[in-house]
Design an enzyme around this catalytic site. Sequence first.
Site, PDB file in Angstrom:
ATOM      1  N   ASP A  40       7.853  15.876  -4.331  1.00 22.91           N
ATOM      2  CA  ASP A  40       8.345  15.436  -5.634  1.00 22.91           C
ATOM      3  C   ASP A  40       8.639  16.624  -6.545  1.00 22.91           C
ATOM      4  OD1 ASP A  40       8.156  12.885  -4.732  1.00 22.91           O
ATOM      5  OD2 ASP A  40       6.601  12.227  -6.125  1.00 22.91           O
ATOM      6  N   ASP A  84       3.444  18.229 -10.335  1.00 22.13           N
ATOM      7  CA  ASP A  84       3.248  16.806 -10.036  1.00 22.13           C
ATOM      8  C   ASP A  84       1.844  16.601  -9.481  1.00 22.13           C
ATOM      9  OD1 ASP A  84       4.233  14.093  -9.943  1.00 22.13           O
ATOM     10  OD2 ASP A  84       4.245  14.274  -7.767  1.00 22.13           O
ATOM     11  N   HIS A 119       5.642   8.914  -1.771  1.00 21.99           N
ATOM     12  CA  HIS A 119       5.419   9.840  -2.876  1.00 21.99           C
ATOM     13  C   HIS A 119       4.469  10.935  -2.392  1.00 21.99           C
ATOM     14  CE1 HIS A 119       7.034   7.657  -6.477  1.00 21.99           C
ATOM     15  NE2 HIS A 119       7.050   6.684  -5.575  1.00 21.99           N
ATOM     16  N   HIS A 172       1.318   6.745  -1.786  1.00 20.00           N
ATOM     17  CA  HIS A 172       1.347   8.160  -1.385  1.00 20.00           C
ATOM     18  C   HIS A 172       0.823   8.439   0.022  1.00 20.00           C
ATOM     19  CE1 HIS A 172      -2.853   7.843  -2.478  1.00 20.00           C
ATOM     20  NE2 HIS A 172      -2.585   7.771  -3.763  1.00 20.00           N
ATOM     21  N   GLU A 211      -0.851  13.422  -7.549  1.00 15.74           N
ATOM     22  CA  GLU A 211      -1.088  12.082  -7.019  1.00 15.74           C
ATOM     23  C   GLU A 211      -2.524  11.721  -7.339  1.00 15.74           C
ATOM     24  OE1 GLU A 211       1.223  10.176  -5.967  1.00 15.74           O
ATOM     25  OE2 GLU A 211       2.806  11.673  -5.692  1.00 15.74           O
ATOM     26  N   GLU A 260      -3.597  -0.153  -2.625  1.00 15.33           N
ATOM     27  CA  GLU A 260      -2.307  -0.138  -3.309  1.00 15.33           C
ATOM     28  C   GLU A 260      -1.873   1.291  -3.650  1.00 15.33           C
ATOM     29  OE1 GLU A 260      -5.402  -1.766  -6.340  1.00 15.33           O
ATOM     30  OE2 GLU A 260      -4.967  -1.897  -4.182  1.00 15.33           O
TER      31      GLU A 260
END
Length: 245
Positions: free
Chosen positions: A158, A7, A153, A57, A9, A52
Amino acid sequence: MRQIILDTETTGLSANNGDRLIEFAGVEMIDRRLTGNNLHLYVNPERDIPDEAVAVHGITLDKLKAMNAPVFAEVAQQIADYIRGAELIIHNATFDVAFLNMEFNRLGMPEVESISDITDTLKMARDRYPGQKNSLDALCTRLEVDRSKRVLHGALIDCELLGEVYLAMTRSQFSLVDELMDTANNSNNPADGSQYQIKHSALPIVTPSSEELEEHEAYLQALDKIVGAPCVWRQWQQDTEDKSV
């Protein structure tokens, strides 16, 4: 079989319009067992992180600078070496692979698809649960995976959740094989010296009673009537008998 639950970000949603990767996480499994050989990195994106994105995260540029996070060029080879030759398990793989490829392309490095296989659990979930929500949160709820620690997140948390989701979604594919392999591995007298020899005695044959055979025949006759021809079972049975002659 080496698999990596992966995963990332990022600073935003578009790998083609200036957004950059800021966190990478990989959790390694071999033969469906976690090994502890994980890779978790924060990356300085060399640009701002919109509010945003931070709301999703919680990673700010100040935090990354405070931890002296490296730029991607400093960790690119480490990531490539880690994922090389593995099957990558990714939820919505298109997104994460696009960002990794963008970062690799900036450095003239091979793209992800050329060094790893990719399995997209979002596609798996859509095939298995059509018409339902298939976000990671939704799958955790459906498959009873505890996500109470997931406030924001984060790539590592995750990955850990996705690993449990993936194992739950694929457990039925492997349970019988795992059982047979365990039986074989525990055998004190494997034939031909193979540790994977299967003991056929572990699979008992249950003979149906006359009443069960009568019920089965009545069911087949009902199917024959519905389709107006011999049902698939009868066709298969006839083909099997023909081959055995």
